[in-house]
Structures are given as C-alpha cells and as structure tokens.
Design an enzyme around this catalytic site. Sequence first.
Site: not given
Length: 600
Positions: A246, A278, A203, A223, A244, A260, A238, A220
């Site tokens: 958070n 950079s 993802d 995962d 998400n 949420e 949620d 993540d």
Amino acid sequence: MKVISVLLFVLAAAQLGYSRPQAGRPVSSTARNPIPGLLRQPKMDLLGITCAACTVIAGVTDQLAEVHGESYGKALQRFCNALPSPYSGLCGAFRLIFGVQITSSLNKGETPDTTCMAMKLCSEPANGAGMCHLYPSKHAKGASAEEVRAHVDQLIRELPAATRAVDPRLNICDIPLLGSLICGYLNVEAFAINLPADDDDDDGFSDKRTLRGSDWRGKDCSDRNANIYPGRKPSFGDNVADTNCNGIYGVDPGNNRPFEEALCENSQAKGVVVLGDSVAANFHVPGEWFNASLINSDLFKNLTYMMDNSLNWPHTSVYTGFENVTWSIIDGTTDSVYLRMRERNLCNHRDYQNLGVNGATMMEANGFAQNLRRNSNNDKSSLVLFAYIGNDVCDYDVNNIPHSLDQMTTAAEARVALVETLTTLDRKLAPGSHVVVIGVADARPFFAGIHDQIHPFGSLRRDVTYNDFYTWLSCLDINPCPGWLTRDDRIHNYTAQRVSELNEALEKTVAEYKNRFQNLEPVYLANPIYEVIARQEALGGKGWQLVEKFDGFHPNQKGHKLLAEVAWDAMEKTHPHVLGPINPNNERIRTLFGDQGGHI
C-alpha cells in the site's frame, strides 16, 4: 506474449460466446464446441458464430469499399492491414481462402448475409423458416424458404469452381488449415484462467497488468516473495519493507514508531472484492471497430492488450476501477467502489480483487470464490460485492412455452448458491468483513427505447437497428440473453418475474443468515438500476445511452461510473458500517507517501 488469438475471435460475436454452462445443466447437443475456454453458453451454436463472423467481415468489407471508393478486394485488404500482428496475418489467411468468394458475391450486388450463405458458412433457411439476416434483404424479402435456397444455390453455381468444394454447414474449426489455427488460438489462456498467469511467487498477485494480473488484482510489489502482496496485515509494522504493497512503510524518526502502525493500525482498513459476471469484469468491445467510416490501425493498436484481458476492462469497472483510460475507444472516466474506499482510507491502496467472469451465474459463484486470495489470519478484512446481476435470467427459451423460464436460475438454486458462497468466504475472510449481496437487475428501463436506434453495423447507411441485431442473434441461436435482448415486452415481463423471485430469495437468505457466520456479515442491496436511470434522465439523457454500442447489452463506461456513484450512495445510506470510517490520517499519508506507488 502468451495470447495469440485470431481475426476471427468472432468480431461480431465476441460478447456472445463467453458464458459457461450452468452446473448440472446439459450442454446443447447441437452446439459443436471444441473451444471451451471461450465459448461456454449451453445453447451457443458454434455454427451460428461461424455465420456471424463471416457476415461481419463481409459487411465491413462491403462498407469499407463504399467509404474509400475502392474494390471489395482492396477493402478487405485494408481491413486486414488495420489489424496488428498476429491478427493481420490470420485475417490475411482468411482473405486468401475466402476473399474471392466474398468479392465475387458482393460484386453481384449480394448482401453480406446471402454472400455467407453462398459460401456455406451460413445455413440456408429450413422449410417454413425465414432467412436469418443482419442487413436489409434484397432477395429474401417476402420470399419463401424455397425461393431463398434456390437463389443461394444459383450463387454457389456461379462461384469460381475452385471455391465450391466446401462442406455444407461448415464451421470455423472445419476450415482446412485456417480452422486448426483459429480454434487452437481461440482457446487462449486469457479466456480460461481465473488467477494471474504471470505470478512468480504463486501468491495470487502479479506485477504484470493483463492475464488476470494487476488490472484485476492489486499490483504485487515483490513478485519473488510470496509473503509480500496487497491486502495482508503488515509484517513488523512494515518498518523495513512494504509487505502489503500500500506504499506505506518505514519508521517515523520523531517517535521511532512504524508509519503503518501510526497511520493504519486502527483505521479499519478493508479491501474490495467483487464476485460477479461480465458487468463486474466490465466487458467492452468497441463499437468503433465496426463503423467503416472510422476503421483505421489506430483503433486496433491495443487489440493484443484487450485480448489478454479477455475483452474486459476491470481497471475501469464499477467495482475495482482505478484508471482513467484516454484511448479513443473508451468514452467516459472511471469511478468505482474501490476508488471510493481508497479515498475514505488511503491504507486501502491497491487492495482490490476482481473475480468477475464473462457469463458467470450465481450457481458458479462458490467455485469462483475459491480463486479469492485472502487468509483469515494473515490478511485484512474485506468488503465483498456479490454481484451476479444478469446471466441468471438470460436463458429465456422462446421455443419451449410454457416452460420458457425453466433454464433460468430458480429461487431455490439462488438460495443454495448464496449460502455455499458465504460459507466459503467465511473461511477465507478476516473478522470484520462484510458481503454486500446485490440484487439481479430488472433491465426493462435500461433497454427501453434502444430498439430503433442505429447499431454500429448500420452506421454508414443507417440500415441496421438494435432490433435487427437482436433478431439476427436469436435467429442464429447465439443471442446471449434472449430474456432481455428482444423487443417483445411479454418476454421482458416474464424475465422480470424471475428477477423478482430471485431477489426475494436473496434478500430472505441474507436476513436468515445475517448472524450465522464467524468472520463476515451479509447485507442485501437492491439493484440500483432504477436510480441509475433516474439520475441519467435528470441529466437530460436516456437509459439506452448507458448501453454498450456494440453488444447492446452491457453498461458502457459512463454507465459504470454512474453505477459506482449510485451503489456507493445506497451503501452509505442503508449500510454505512460496511464501508469503515474515514481515516483521519489521510492527509499525512498523502504528504509522506504521495501516490503510494500508484497502481501500474
């Protein structure tokens, strides 16, 4: 661990070789470069980098012997022992092949420069040319090229017979056995990838830190599920899971409403993305690595971690930094646009993506924008920083007057690159997004006064200045930015002229396309470098004190923190609408969810 690199990851030239060839421009035919993942600048000469690596190792050996009162052989072994595995092993292989030559030459009183010439890892000067040297020259001062070559030829004859059979102009990759190891390992994943290497659900986000992982993009929190990642709109509020990442999820038992929805739904949450070079990635090679008085194993203990991040520190950068690193090789704390956006609205937690690439230019921006993981329908809106502030004006060609600026990005090219990138972003970003186009830096005040300061290479004997360092890089044809890394104010002024042309083009393009896009609005922000210097001087400092000690080119950690402060203030003053409102629910979020799962 996927990254296995090498002692000769070009220590002294680490920051020199990461630039990419600009689109449509040929790579120099003299640059024999079999390692495209690492060494990318068009005019970067691998032979020059080979010479630089040898000179640095010989120089460190020379100084370590003096610091510890030991033989050159023991000093070189000390240096290898300070490195962690596998670098210590590769250093040991280098010592076995070249140690006798280095110690023999240094024992005769030769400088590291002439030592590497005698080893044929550095070229002898051509007719009419001066000798390239980093350290004060003992034999070449005032000598002709012919005299220098004669002296080096004598050194070669005096070397042990078994060490003489080396081809002229040998580069790293040609060294038997060791060369194949080095050049195989130099093309490591960390220097070539732009998406997380460890991403089980594909993802674009990872729960591992390095290899373009969560140091670069929000961590993540699942995962193994591609529908869970930082920055997405919550799924069903949620109410069951944190989709998400958070840290805000569940249902308020008082009203049965998802947290949420209650705390974030109308807060205009917005993620932070940076497209840049950079500086955006925060390239940092510790100067302490090259100070013989300080070298020990503790300085290098995190070398593998650093290499896995391609010697970048995005987690402490001006745009996406989130962590205060307490290692001795970092001097300064972290502030960033992301941290300030998070503090403004805690629903922005973990919503950042750093797409900075060492050596990148505006002409490559659209390609790098393809690596942005954002969906216009499923994800939150974004604040994107278009921050290519230096490399587009680096290619000043001192050997091609009056066409010295021809290899720099032109105003017309900058306009096309920006429009292409904005068009791509408009397809990816959610409605309500903004792109802040930051002007190219006129770096004259940044480097003012640095040239006579002592470089880490000269820290022991006070004998190598930044001017010596820049001149040496240019002589070897490995100066990463001849437009700025020179003492010649005439070149500085020509470079500043191109900076002005590019910024005018960027500002006009932003104005022209301000209302052309469906999902985003571009705004222009003048590069804040002059205000950064002004604040530094108001604090009693000098501009050059914000420059990286080793490479003498990038802003250091204190510079990043001050850049974040100034850039934020400028956006609040000129474009406050791009930041979104302060979330009135922040205190309740802190009470309910604490640090929201943190960042690591």
